[in-house]
Design a protein around this motif. Structure first.
Motif, mmCIF file in Angstrom:
data_model
loop_
_atom_site.group_PDB
_atom_site.id
_atom_site.type_symbol
_atom_site.label_atom_id
_atom_site.label_comp_id
_atom_site.label_asym_id
_atom_site.label_seq_id
_atom_site.Cartn_x
_atom_site.Cartn_y
_atom_site.Cartn_z
ATOM 1 N N TYR A 180 34.563 40.051 33.474
ATOM 2 C CA TYR A 180 35.752 39.929 34.329
ATOM 3 C C TYR A 180 35.369 40.170 35.780
ATOM 4 C CZ TYR A 180 37.835 39.510 29.843
ATOM 5 O OH TYR A 180 38.124 39.037 28.586
ATOM 6 N N ALA A 181 34.390 41.053 36.001
ATOM 7 C CA ALA A 181 33.877 41.246 37.365
ATOM 8 C C ALA A 181 33.308 39.919 37.860
ATOM 9 C CB ALA A 181 32.804 42.332 37.371
ATOM 10 N N ALA A 182 32.567 39.243 36.971
ATOM 11 C CA ALA A 182 31.929 37.978 37.350
ATOM 12 C C ALA A 182 32.953 36.877 37.618
ATOM 13 C CB ALA A 182 30.960 37.542 36.254
ATOM 14 N N SER A 183 34.175 37.062 37.123
ATOM 15 C CA SER A 183 35.179 36.002 37.278
ATOM 16 C C SER A 183 36.121 36.251 38.461
ATOM 17 C CB SER A 183 36.013 35.882 35.997
ATOM 18 O OG SER A 183 36.937 36.954 35.901
ATOM 19 N N LEU A 184 35.997 37.413 39.101
ATOM 20 C CA LEU A 184 36.981 37.762 40.143
ATOM 21 C C LEU A 184 36.946 36.801 41.342
ATOM 22 C CD1 LEU A 184 36.750 41.678 40.257
ATOM 23 C CD2 LEU A 184 38.672 40.280 39.468
ATOM 24 N N LYS A 185 35.732 36.496 41.796
ATOM 25 C CA LYS A 185 35.601 35.688 43.008
ATOM 26 C C LYS A 185 36.247 34.307 42.826
ATOM 27 C CE LYS A 185 31.817 35.141 46.145
ATOM 28 N NZ LYS A 185 30.383 35.272 46.333
ATOM 29 N N ALA A 186 35.888 33.655 41.713
ATOM 30 C CA ALA A 186 36.446 32.320 41.460
ATOM 31 C C ALA A 186 37.951 32.413 41.214
ATOM 32 C CB ALA A 186 35.749 31.687 40.262
ATOM 33 N N GLY A 187 38.377 33.466 40.498
ATOM 34 C CA GLY A 187 39.790 33.622 40.157
ATOM 35 C C GLY A 187 40.652 33.821 41.399
ATOM 36 N N VAL A 188 40.181 34.661 42.311
ATOM 37 C CA VAL A 188 40.951 34.911 43.540
ATOM 38 C C VAL A 188 40.981 33.646 44.398
ATOM 39 C CG1 VAL A 188 40.973 36.251 45.693
ATOM 40 C CG2 VAL A 188 40.658 37.405 43.496
ATOM 41 N N ARG A 189 39.842 32.961 44.453
ATOM 42 C CA ARG A 189 39.829 31.706 45.226
ATOM 43 C C ARG A 189 40.832 30.704 44.640
ATOM 44 N NH1 ARG A 189 34.840 27.471 45.913
ATOM 45 N NH2 ARG A 189 36.149 25.723 46.554
#
Ligand SMILES: Cc1ncc(COP(=O)(O)O)c(C=O)c1O
Length: 337
Positions: free
Chosen positions: A188-197
């Motif tokens: 989920y840490a790895a997905s934060l950047k793409a998710g917020v974008r």
């Protein structure tokens, strides 16, 4: 809890009466403890803080028309947490202990289980963390299991309304032989950047492609993906997605409705062949997909502004089983007594 505005709840943290905890020390699990604190005290060298020894689950309790409280496929969550524990070398919590802790947390907070028909549910978050100190990269010797609960509304604020998804090839959520199939915090840490974008650009979530070849569909951030093609329910087979309990249930329900179920690799271009598409998960239930925008190729695949007929049928069937309004032929539901 009569003053709670159940119909307008979002998907967010809220305090309730208490949570249930259990420590693993000296090679064994202890007794369940009830805590009124929403804080955890731990060693600053705890492995969950440094080396990501953290796994969690997400399930819901539903209030039925008959007033009874039900949980859905709880053993599946218990077993998936065991798989997560094995994956990052944490001790497995016995299924019975998991169930006992979840039932206890629901019962002690039962006034927070939203009323039938409000569209809200009680979200249950079991958490397993390494709390023993370690400064070399090694598993801890002490662990804490916690279950806390809170009333929630729909995960995507639109609820059962189609929304837009996006594909970006520059991010991966999980590696093919990594931890994508288990529910650990690092994914989920790895997905934060793409998710917020994606949110900032107006999308509900990212639709990830397989990390190895970027050719096949993986999953949607916090949910699995499915498409409807003719009389088939098609969902990705991948070595880096979480085995969703909702998706597993929908595959069974689709089959019961006379559909063919295809669990296989799905090339991105096949998005053009689906008449309907959806994201599915405990929090998302079924969130119909209105469109998927392939940002690198500038192609938009569209599925309409209203939920499709098959998605609607599957959704109704699933939520009716969950709240006890329909026969439960597979014994998926347990009543909290
Ligand atoms: C990455 C991911 N995929 C899929 C799901 C859906 O799984 P389930 O249906 O078991 O809630 C979740 C939520 O748990 C998730 O976090």
């Amino acid at each position: 809890m009569e003053n709670l505005d159940w119909k307008n709840l979002g998907f967010g943290y809220a305090d309730t009466n208490c949570n249930v905890r259990c420590y693993y020390r000296d090679g064994k699990w202890g007794e369940l403890e009830v805590s009124e604190s929403n804080e955890i005290t731990m060693h600053m060298a705890a492995t969950c803080l440094h080396y990501g020894q953290e796994a969690f689950e997400g399930l819901k309790a539903y209030r039925g028309k008959d007033g009874k409280i039900r949980v859905f496929r709880i053993e599946e969550n218990a077993r998936r947490m065991q798989a997560s524990a094995r994956g990052i070398l944490m001790p497995e919590l016995p299924v019975e202990k998991f169930k006992e802790a979840v039932f206890k947390a629901i019962k002690l907070n039962q006034e927070y289980v939203p009323p039938f028909g409000s569209g809200a549910t009680l979200y249950i978050r079991p958490l397993l963390i390494g709390v023993g100190p370690q400064i070399g990269v090694k598993p801890a010797t002490e662990y804490l299991f916690v279950v806390f609960v809170m009333p929630v509304g729909p995960y995507f604020k639109e609820g059962f309304k189609p929304t837009d998804y996006v594909i970006y090839r520059e991010y991966d959520r999980a590696a093919p032989l990594g931890t994508g199939t288990i529910k650990v915090g690092g994914n989920y840490a790895a997905s934060l950047k793409a998710g917020v974008r994606a949110h900032n650009e107006g999308y509900s979530a990212v639709l990830y492609l397989d990390a190895r070849e970027k050719k096949y569909l993986d999953e949607c951030g916090p949910a699995n993906f499915f498409g409807i093609k003719g009389n088939s329910y098609v969902t990705p087979k991948s070595e880096s997605i979480l085995p969703s309990i909702t998706n597993k249930s929908l595959r069974q329900l689709a089959q019961d409705m006379g559909m063919t179920v295809e669990e296989r690799r799905i090339p991105v271009e096949e998005l053009a062949d689906f008449s309907e598409a959806g994201a599915c998960g405990t929090a998302a239930v079924i969130s119909p997909v209105r469109s998927v925008y392939d940002a690198d190729k500038d192609i938009r695949y569209t599925y309409g502004d209203e939920p499709g007929e098959v998605s609607q049928k599957l959704y109704n069937k699933l939520i009716n089983i969950q709240c006890g309004c329909e026969n439960d032929p597979y014994g998926w539901v347990s009543i909290v007594e």
